[in-house]
Scaffold this active site. Structure first.
Site, PDB file in Angstrom:
ATOM      1  N   SER A   1       0.850  -1.195   0.000  1.00  0.00           N
ATOM      2  CA  SER A   1       0.000   0.000   0.000  1.00  0.00           C
ATOM      3  C   SER A   1       0.887   1.247   0.000  1.00  0.00           C
ATOM      4  O   SER A   1       0.409   2.341  -0.305  1.00  0.00           O
ATOM      5  CB  SER A   1      -0.918   0.009   1.230  1.00  0.00           C
ATOM      6  OG  SER A   1      -0.187  -0.234   2.416  1.00  0.00           O
TER       7      SER A   1
ATOM      8  N   ASP B   1       5.371  -7.195   2.493  1.00  0.00           N
ATOM      9  CA  ASP B   1       4.623  -7.620   1.299  1.00  0.00           C
ATOM     10  C   ASP B   1       5.555  -7.957   0.155  1.00  0.00           C
ATOM     11  O   ASP B   1       6.541  -7.253  -0.086  1.00  0.00           O
ATOM     12  CB  ASP B   1       3.718  -6.461   0.833  1.00  0.00           C
ATOM     13  CG  ASP B   1       2.270  -6.688   1.172  1.00  0.00           C
ATOM     14  OD1 ASP B   1       1.870  -7.838   1.429  1.00  0.00           O
ATOM     15  OD2 ASP B   1       1.519  -5.688   1.180  1.00  0.00           O
TER      16      ASP B   1
ATOM     17  N   LYS C   1       4.358 -11.651   2.862  1.00  0.00           N
ATOM     18  CA  LYS C   1       2.940 -11.824   2.526  1.00  0.00           C
ATOM     19  C   LYS C   1       2.773 -11.809   1.017  1.00  0.00           C
ATOM     20  O   LYS C   1       3.389 -10.994   0.332  1.00  0.00           O
ATOM     21  CB  LYS C   1       2.089 -10.709   3.152  1.00  0.00           C
ATOM     22  CG  LYS C   1       0.609 -10.780   2.766  1.00  0.00           C
ATOM     23  CD  LYS C   1      -0.261  -9.910   3.635  1.00  0.00           C
ATOM     24  CE  LYS C   1      -0.319  -8.464   3.267  1.00  0.00           C
ATOM     25  NZ  LYS C   1      -0.808  -8.168   1.903  1.00  0.00           N
TER      26      LYS C   1
ATOM     27  N   GLU D   1      -0.330 -12.459  -2.254  1.00  0.00           N
ATOM     28  CA  GLU D   1      -1.765 -12.504  -2.546  1.00  0.00           C
ATOM     29  C   GLU D   1      -2.134 -13.684  -3.426  1.00  0.00           C
ATOM     30  O   GLU D   1      -1.408 -14.024  -4.353  1.00  0.00           O
ATOM     31  CB  GLU D   1      -2.183 -11.197  -3.262  1.00  0.00           C
ATOM     32  CG  GLU D   1      -1.937  -9.954  -2.427  1.00  0.00           C
ATOM     33  CD  GLU D   1      -2.381  -8.667  -3.140  1.00  0.00           C
ATOM     34  OE1 GLU D   1      -3.037  -8.737  -4.209  1.00  0.00           O
ATOM     35  OE2 GLU D   1      -2.067  -7.581  -2.609  1.00  0.00           O
TER      36      GLU D   1
ATOM     37  N   GLU E   1      -9.292  -9.743   3.266  1.00  0.00           N
ATOM     38  CA  GLU E   1      -9.663  -8.350   2.970  1.00  0.00           C
ATOM     39  C   GLU E   1     -11.029  -8.244   2.316  1.00  0.00           C
ATOM     40  O   GLU E   1     -11.318  -8.933   1.322  1.00  0.00           O
ATOM     41  CB  GLU E   1      -8.575  -7.737   2.060  1.00  0.00           C
ATOM     42  CG  GLU E   1      -8.875  -6.290   1.672  1.00  0.00           C
ATOM     43  CD  GLU E   1      -7.679  -5.525   1.140  1.00  0.00           C
ATOM     44  OE1 GLU E   1      -6.554  -6.087   1.085  1.00  0.00           O
ATOM     45  OE2 GLU E   1      -7.860  -4.346   0.778  1.00  0.00           O
TER      46      GLU E   1
HETATM   47  O1  KIV Z   1      -0.537  -3.439   1.416  1.00  0.00           O
HETATM   48  C1  KIV Z   1      -1.217  -3.403   2.442  1.00  0.00           C
HETATM   49  O2  KIV Z   1      -1.191  -2.445   3.233  1.00  0.00           O
HETATM   50  C2  KIV Z   1      -2.083  -4.537   2.726  1.00  0.00           C
HETATM   51  C3  KIV Z   1      -3.176  -4.331   3.728  1.00  0.00           C
HETATM   52  C4  KIV Z   1      -4.266  -3.576   3.080  1.00  0.00           C
HETATM   53  C5  KIV Z   1      -3.652  -5.609   4.300  1.00  0.00           C
HETATM   54  O3  KIV Z   1      -1.942  -5.570   2.138  1.00  0.00           O
END
Ligand code: KIV
Length: 264
Positions: free
Chosen positions: A46, A84, A113, A115, A182
């Protein structure tokens, strides 16, 4: 001081102690979040939108993520830190392993993390077998925004909900140690949380999840544009950043956040 670990986070699920998660991208906020009682910091992609001003998370690079993860690590001592994996950085298993290794070895992340559902199961298996802890991400997948046709609630129909529960179990079976869920109906959030043993962290997924995550700048009310329904401006309520974060932590832990109005 040692950092919180997966054993403690799993224990929190078992003991029904809610897990408070926020995103952060730099050392100063990382320090403030830790001192306000946040358990886990997500260095989310994000950052493409809230730091870089991009229209989506897609332009974020692995170098960006390594840089911001390092900043967050240097600003904190005890929080658990997840980084991420950006768009297409895990398009094949070899890429996934070398990019995740950079996030951990150079950035200092404790977990990565990524997706997706069954399609990333083999990648999750390869990563976890090599000792890289993985947080899965289901429901609304921001990296697939163009395919989804916008940022919409997922799993509203019976087939979609069923598939999501199945994906959550598959990802747990191949080694995922945590799941971000989400933008799904609260009832589905509850089903998924009960279906797996790993902690489920919701964002717009109702208050039955094992924990909650929000984008930091959304909950401080400084993200330009319309705030998502599931977020709340904690800064407006408290008047100071450390107090806003502490209020969020308290409201997550007590189950006061999210309210019925902040879920689907
Ligand atoms: O990138 C991010 O901040 C996220 C959250 C919205 C869970 O993946």
């Amino acid at each position: 001081m040692s950092r919180l670990n997966l054993t403690s986070l799993r224990k929190m699920k078992v003991e029904q102690n809610k897990i408070a998660v926020l995103t952060a991208y730099d050392a100063s906020f990382s320090h403030v979040l830790e001192h306000a009682g946040v358990d886990v910091i997500l260095v989310g992609d994000s950052l493409g939108m809230v730091i870089q001003g991009q229209e989506s998370t897609l332009p974020v690079t692995v170098d960006d993520m390594v840089y911001h993860t390092g900043n967050v690590i240097r600003g904190s001592e005890s929080v658990f830190v997840i980084a991420d994996m950006p768009f297409m950085s895990y398009a094949n298993t070899d890429q996934a392993v070398s990019n995740a290794a950079r996030l951990m070895a150079e950035g200092g992340a404790q977990m990565v993390k990524l997706e997706g559902g069954a399609v990333v199961a083999d990648t999750v298996k390869q990563l976890t077998e090599r000792g890289i802890p993985v947080c899965a991400h289901l429901g609304l997948l921001p990296q697939s925004v163009h395919r989804l046709g916008g940022y919409r609630v997922q799993g509203r129909d019976a087939g979609g909900a069923e598939q999501l529960v199945k994906d959550a179990k598959t990802l747990q079976d191949v080694g995922a140690d945590m799941l971000v869920l989400e933008c799904v109906p609260a009832e589905l959030g509850k089903r998924v949380t009960a279906a797996v043993d790993i902690p489920v962290i919701g964002i717009g997924a109702g208050n039955s999840c094992d924990g909650q995550v929000l984008v930091l700048y959304d909950m401080l009310g400084i993200t330009p544009g319309k705030r998502p329904r599931f977020s709340h401006d904690f800064l407006a309520e408290t008047g100071a950043i450390p107090a806003a974060i502490a209020q969020y932590v308290g409201d997550v832990k007590s189950g006061k956040f999210p309210t019925l109005d902040q879920q689907y």
